[in-house]
Design an enzyme around this catalytic site. Sequence first.
Site, PDB file in Angstrom:
ATOM      1  CG  ASP A  99      36.211  19.503  -8.986  1.00 23.71           C
ATOM      2  OD1 ASP A  99      36.706  18.498  -8.431  1.00 23.71           O
ATOM      3  OD2 ASP A  99      35.088  19.505  -9.500  1.00 23.71           O
TER       4      ASP A  99
ATOM      5  CG  ASP B  10      28.364  28.377 -14.926  1.00 22.73           C
ATOM      6  OD1 ASP B  10      27.541  29.286 -15.157  1.00 22.73           O
ATOM      7  OD2 ASP B  10      28.314  27.665 -13.914  1.00 22.73           O
TER       8      ASP B  10
ATOM      9  CB  SER C   5      27.267  19.516  -9.175  1.00 25.36           C
ATOM     10  OG  SER C   5      27.906  20.732  -9.411  1.00 25.36           O
TER      11      SER C   5
END
Lengths: 419, 419, 419, 419
Positions: free
Chosen positions: C19, C130, C184
């Site tokens: 990513d 986040d 995740s």
Amino acid sequence: MPARPAPKKVVLAYSGGLDTSIILKWLQTEYGCEVVTFTADLGQGEELEPARAKAQMLGIRPENIRIEDLRETFVRDYVFPMFRANAVYEGLYLLGTSIARPLIARRLVEIARETGADAVAHGATGKGNDQVRFELSVAALDPSLRVIAPWRLWDLTSRTKLLEFAEAHQIPVAKDKRGEAPFSVDANLLHTSSEGKVLENPAEPFPDYVLQRVTPPEQAPDSPEMVEITFERGDAVAVNGEALSPATLLARLNELGSRHGIGILDLVENRFVGMKSRGVYETPGGTILLEAHRGIEQITLDAGAGHLKDSLMPRYAELIYNGFWFSPEREMLQALIDRSQEHVTGTVRLKLYKGSVRTVARWSDHSLYSERHVTFEEDAGAYDQTDAQGFITLNALRLRLIAARRARLGGGLGGGLGG
Amino acid sequence: MPARPAPKKVVLAYSGGLDTSIILKWLQTEYGCEVVTFTADLGQGEELEPARAKAQMLGIRPENIRIEDLRETFVRDYVFPMFRANAVYEGLYLLGTSIARPLIARRLVEIARETGADAVAHGATGKGNDQVRFELSVAALDPSLRVIAPWRLWDLTSRTKLLEFAEAHQIPVAKDKRGEAPFSVDANLLHTSSEGKVLENPAEPFPDYVLQRVTPPEQAPDSPEMVEITFERGDAVAVNGEALSPATLLARLNELGSRHGIGILDLVENRFVGMKSRGVYETPGGTILLEAHRGIEQITLDAGAGHLKDSLMPRYAELIYNGFWFSPEREMLQALIDRSQEHVTGTVRLKLYKGSVRTVARWSDHSLYSERHVTFEEDAGAYDQTDAQGFITLNALRLRLIAARRARLGGGLGGGLGG
Amino acid sequence: MPARPAPKKVVLAYSGGLDTSIILKWLQTEYGCEVVTFTADLGQGEELEPARAKAQMLGIRPENIRIEDLRETFVRDYVFPMFRANAVYEGLYLLGTSIARPLIARRLVEIARETGADAVAHGATGKGNDQVRFELSVAALDPSLRVIAPWRLWDLTSRTKLLEFAEAHQIPVAKDKRGEAPFSVDANLLHTSSEGKVLENPAEPFPDYVLQRVTPPEQAPDSPEMVEITFERGDAVAVNGEALSPATLLARLNELGSRHGIGILDLVENRFVGMKSRGVYETPGGTILLEAHRGIEQITLDAGAGHLKDSLMPRYAELIYNGFWFSPEREMLQALIDRSQEHVTGTVRLKLYKGSVRTVARWSDHSLYSERHVTFEEDAGAYDQTDAQGFITLNALRLRLIAARRARLGGGLGGGLGG
Amino acid sequence: MPARPAPKKVVLAYSGGLDTSIILKWLQTEYGCEVVTFTADLGQGEELEPARAKAQMLGIRPENIRIEDLRETFVRDYVFPMFRANAVYEGLYLLGTSIARPLIARRLVEIARETGADAVAHGATGKGNDQVRFELSVAALDPSLRVIAPWRLWDLTSRTKLLEFAEAHQIPVAKDKRGEAPFSVDANLLHTSSEGKVLENPAEPFPDYVLQRVTPPEQAPDSPEMVEITFERGDAVAVNGEALSPATLLARLNELGSRHGIGILDLVENRFVGMKSRGVYETPGGTILLEAHRGIEQITLDAGAGHLKDSLMPRYAELIYNGFWFSPEREMLQALIDRSQEHVTGTVRLKLYKGSVRTVARWSDHSLYSERHVTFEEDAGAYDQTDAQGFITLNALRLRLIAARRARLGGGLGGGLGG
């Protein structure tokens, strides 16, 4: 419990007045102990030398008579830290008596240590908060010291008995003290409080003669007066541009406030010992100072700091009121409050007029006010109004989910929990 | 994101003034949608019928013009519950604008449901709190409704463009509206607020002409006026012995307060959207009401209830300020506050004089004040002073243990943590 | 708003994974800007050198590749201060991800300053916390820096598009990354979190294969293990008598906790952005540390300090969770908390067994526990039981006055408000 | 103070054990008064009929012997309301003893009224919390009743004297009571507590024989057990699908928890009277219930409600611990908490295994969890990630202004206050 042995040497918080003179003599006769008198100038506005003469007359040796000017210490180390918090008890009371007690207790303890005394004594009654404040402070500072509270011990439970005791022990009683005072007064640089007797019915307005220090607003000048107070890191340092020491500064504000009828409070409050009492407080300079401190915080504290302080203020004020100045939790809150004051620097302009004080302007190099952001005019991109859309949408998300639940469960129009 | 389809029918919070008239026309032209106007009397002191005429002139069908007198609802269901909490934002602001928004939003939603509208619209800008208050309220009440905030959407970003748009669409512009107002005003039965333009520099005192409703204290009567306010279960129900409906009562207090220069506030506050702004608030009746409510609580709430309320008030006020009236947490706090008001019944006497209001007496059948306990006189055993000894000793125990630790570890005189 | 000009140099929080490699390339192609990669060892348990190789392969110049071991800083300056507060979010979550973000943000800002970058970038999505934590931290540290959050900007909104982009730009994709991960993962020295995909239904227990680091309790050793943790001023400094650096100590506790199945949490929590999410957290060492810290506080903090900390902990935890580490209010609370830890020194013995950790003993030179006072045996006058009488009587006084009111007004038996 | 006249009729909280039998006889001999015994089944797991026989043997008339099964009342009106708050004292203690005291006190008062008694008596010592809890409750419910606490009054200050008194008054002493118990136990349906004697050194782990009710985890079954608990409006109503009354439900959870070693706590806590004490608590069912209640709140309470509850929980728990169940502030907090529970309805699945209980799944028609919003997959527009930009920008605004001030004043990189 067996009776405790008598103390050998007692440090007495001594005002020189009739009551503490009786206590002095009572300690001597009851315990046969040596007495050290401690008389402090906290700005109560009375001469202290008569206390020396009176103590000597009552047989206290010169080296056992302690008279101290604590005004600067009082304001710098007690009043100012408290004002950093904007502390008011029960929404209104500026804690003028409460904040003086820990300092007096601290000095009693220190003098006890210096003089080898094994006890301290105070003249507070068994119904009030002051006994608690003195004794919690002593316990926190030196728990080996005994505290003697004659009002809780002796049998001098009426005015008549007190006067008889005075007479029996050659304690002079001023003519105007023969009758009972119509109310009881405590004073220091921060405030004067009056309570008891004629004030005991809270349904009756207090008579004008109760006021000791503040001009009744109706008699205050017909013209307003402006004053500018400058702060550095949360503490006032100058008035109208003139740098002043803490006590001098508070005295200056007292003059201004007293003249303009500021700081009168008629309050029914909850004592720590469980009952309600009614007091009349006069806090002329403190009332101005509180308003000014709020004024400078308005531009120098952000919402996060300010709201956190606000939310903890009632607890902080309660601790001081209840006598927990020397407690871990008061010190922890103080650390939090002091941490917030680093940028509380700048100047506030206030208008004093017939009983009220109002901030009319404030400025600071440390200001967080951003005219660029708030302006109704073109802001040159300082603020993008479309940001508000996302801000609102995400703040609303949980409310939308609640509303969706209500709709799903068949509820009608509602807010909140969907009742 | 693809553009959303245009709304078909929009309920607009419509004042009849220039700005919301432009919004009305913009909605019609931008979306081609039907517009329902909603104009509420919240005590702002303006005639509402001109709004009807103007809406008709702008092409709104009579059945789509809603004009309502919400004054009693406003005071009874919004203002009074808030005053039960003694709510002030950031120590000083009585939340006059904040408390009106949820009611307007609620009516917008209800009218949307009645009329089958799929959207509501308001005239609040993208910089302020009102957009948040309107939109959080709508989200909480009916999240299926779209909210249109033209100020965040259109390109009429200057006064000139607005006037051009008005002219292009035959919206009449009063002569005195051609120039820009020197500041922006919001008013309702609780308060008038002024902000922006000439008020944007917080270092400059506001000019006298900013005041809309309160007599400057210097021009107020030279004689004080007494007023008695009676409460039942936390809400004011009578003035000087005369029972009054909520709105009538607040209007009465407004007259009194305005006459005596009461309730002027010059504040720099923290907006929810992150910036500071400066406002001038006039809350004449509310300022009296707050003082009176505190006065009656002084004798009818005990310390446990009162201190808990005090400690939560800042959070409650913040929720209202930020627009979370219809949120679970505001409702939970309201339940707590309302639970405390069961005995907040009685009468307070206040003195109004040149800008200040002060409680001078209070009485109640529900009073917890006990003269028997507090008296300086013989109390016939109501209170045993020796109880104070045990009370203090056990409150002091933990402090003594801390001090003993300090001594054990070799620390000097200290309090609290023993630093 | 017109499009902003492209950034010239961007510091990217780079893990070396697919990513952030795509983000790296996207920044290069979208903006034509120079990219500085920052890869930190926070104890996530992965080799960092592959990130260097990969960055080089993607065209990053060696001097623009920053790899740092931040483990000690992370534990000493972030984890430990937080544990002084016993912080748990929503009663259960030990904030393992939340507390790492401000440190990463701080280093991004510092590297941007060192390298003259005008922007930083992160790989957090637009739905999570986040992004908020990174961006609030950057705003607080250097508001002149732009933050680029590609997940909120680009159109690579599906797995397929991401892989196409990777292929088009010669980004190698590990075979096991071609399919979608079933959930995740985020990891650091404090915890591993798993969320998304197979975990999205909170009514379904998580499958065993989700656990990354903690042995399932059923597979943990059949014998308990004891561990002793020593604290100094609130921070752990030794395990079983062996002095260890902060990161080494936490790693040691992680080994112990992982072996014994400790610190597994399956939680549905409220994100700051308004939605609920479900996560599986593994915090083996942190769970032991929290229990131990509570254990040592039990004997070294008095009730005043402890209860104040407890009452503020939820607010403190919320601030960290929401991303406000670098805010005045977090720092104020930290000052309060740190002030309380001066005597939080001593040792705690804990028992680890199949998923649970329990304090079984604790001792300290700083202990406030007084066997003399509490003993059921003869206490030699340490405590006078008759003091309790006065203590209770005065604590009861307000309750008696309330009851007397109830009786006076004709109410029945009741407590509290007398309903 | 002159001695008070003897009470005429006293209702005694009577367990049938040695201590309260001695008190019974002491009351008779000391005051010559009539004694009414009150023995309640709160689920302590002892037969009550022996208490009847013993009371009769000690001369109590049959109509003066009151034995009641209060288990349902206890759980429904005391335990469950408390669990709605997730109340734990000092982070860990589930308040099993504290919550039983107000109910016992209430029945004492009611029986006193029914029987015309002028006093109540209890067997709590002068060092503990229970005396406070009993006496504050009685004061709040009927302040005209006198409370007699023999442990604070008599001179039976050693085991030897007690046994001599028993012998002198023909009170049978079971053989196993001749020696001193190695620790003191209190039990009810919620918990068993043990303290004193062998437990007085908190540096020594408690010996296994202290456990009264919970299987040590090492001896618990090797296989986990799943249990499902269903809630309605915050209260548990069914276990594994079986609807159960409050007390039956808690008993069922106790069986489960006891079998699996759940709910053991070794704690040093702060007593209200100022000292620390060490207790071992066993709360098997309550520990499961707390975890389950948190689990169901995770999906049914939003952040606003949940965080407000969390922030007030420590205060609420402290009130119960300190004995203020019947106080206005506890009732106000209860109103707030209860208001939040309207939608706390649904089912939680938990895993019980060797000392730990963990939520593994939860579901509800009232759930606020929105998979549509949180999903990592395509969300069909439920959530627009670009909203996060505005949300963050406005949350960051004040932090940016602080940082700008720091830069303006020449400070370096910093966060928060800019130190």
